[in-house]
Design a protein around this motif. Structure first.
Motif, short mmCIF file in Angstrom:
data_model
loop_
_atom_site.label_atom_id
_atom_site.label_comp_id
_atom_site.label_asym_id
_atom_site.label_seq_id
_atom_site.Cartn_x
_atom_site.Cartn_y
_atom_site.Cartn_z
N UNK A 15 0.83 -1.21 0.00
CA UNK A 15 0.00 0.00 0.00
C UNK A 15 0.86 1.26 0.00
N UNK A 16 0.46 2.25 -0.77
CA UNK A 16 1.15 3.54 -0.76
C UNK A 16 0.11 4.64 -0.65
N UNK A 17 0.49 5.73 -0.02
CA UNK A 17 -0.44 6.82 0.24
C UNK A 17 -0.49 7.77 -0.94
N UNK A 18 -1.72 8.14 -1.30
CA UNK A 18 -1.92 9.09 -2.39
C UNK A 18 -3.26 9.78 -2.15
N UNK A 19 -3.23 11.10 -2.04
CA UNK A 19 -4.44 11.91 -1.86
C UNK A 19 -5.28 11.44 -0.67
N UNK A 21 -5.58 8.67 0.66
CA UNK A 21 -6.07 7.30 0.50
C UNK A 21 -4.85 6.39 0.41
N UNK A 22 -5.09 5.12 0.60
CA UNK A 22 -4.03 4.14 0.46
C UNK A 22 -4.36 3.26 -0.74
N UNK A 23 -3.45 3.26 -1.68
CA UNK A 23 -3.68 2.56 -2.94
C UNK A 23 -2.85 1.28 -2.98
N UNK A 24 -3.42 0.28 -3.65
CA UNK A 24 -2.72 -0.97 -3.90
C UNK A 24 -2.89 -1.26 -5.39
N UNK A 25 -1.80 -1.56 -6.07
CA UNK A 25 -1.87 -1.90 -7.50
C UNK A 25 -1.87 -3.42 -7.65
N UNK A 26 -2.74 -3.90 -8.52
CA UNK A 26 -2.81 -5.30 -8.89
C UNK A 26 -2.35 -5.40 -10.33
N UNK A 27 -1.20 -6.00 -10.56
CA UNK A 27 -0.61 -6.06 -11.88
C UNK A 27 -0.73 -7.49 -12.40
N UNK A 36 -8.48 1.20 -3.85
CA UNK A 36 -8.28 2.30 -2.92
C UNK A 36 -8.89 1.95 -1.56
N UNK A 37 -8.19 2.35 -0.50
CA UNK A 37 -8.63 2.08 0.87
C UNK A 37 -8.48 3.34 1.71
N UNK A 38 -9.22 3.41 2.81
CA UNK A 38 -9.18 4.58 3.68
C UNK A 38 -8.03 4.54 4.67
N UNK A 39 -7.55 3.35 5.01
CA UNK A 39 -6.45 3.24 5.97
C UNK A 39 -5.48 2.14 5.53
N UNK A 40 -4.25 2.20 6.02
CA UNK A 40 -3.29 1.16 5.65
C UNK A 40 -3.71 -0.21 6.20
#
Length: 94
Positions: A15-19, A21-27, A36-40
């Motif tokens: 997870x990385x923080x952006x705006x 929010x905490x984002x996770x990329x699925x590649x 996108x998530x509200x917390x880590x």
């Protein structure tokens, strides 16, 4: 937009923080998606809970996407989880 991906076995980023929010990329071979998530803690729960089996075994999923390949909803239709016998056979034949 909804798409069905047959062999979805994503590599998942930390997870990385952006705006705020905490984002996770699925590649995956089918593309790159974002959750996108509200917390880590929510992000970690998703990675080690719901998404763990998909990372290891893969499966057939239905993705509901917003603009920018952001996943709104993910539904696992089928999980390609081999039996213990298949795993042992594969282990001893390699």
């Amino acid at each position: 937009m909804e798409i069905v991906v047959d062999n979805f076995k994503p590599k998942i980023t930390r997870p990385f923080k952006r705006k705020n929010e905490y984002w996770v990329k699925l590649i995956d071979q089918s593309g790159e998606y974002v959750m996108k998530f509200k917390s880590p803690l929510e992000a970690e729960d998703a990675i080690y809970g719901m998404l763990d089996d998909l990372q290891v075994y893969g499966g057939k999923v239905k993705l509901k996407l917003k603009e920018g390949n952001v996943i709104e909803d993910i539904e696992v239709i089928e999980l390609y989880k081999p039996s213990a016998k298949e795993l042992l056979d594969e282990y001893f034949t390699d």
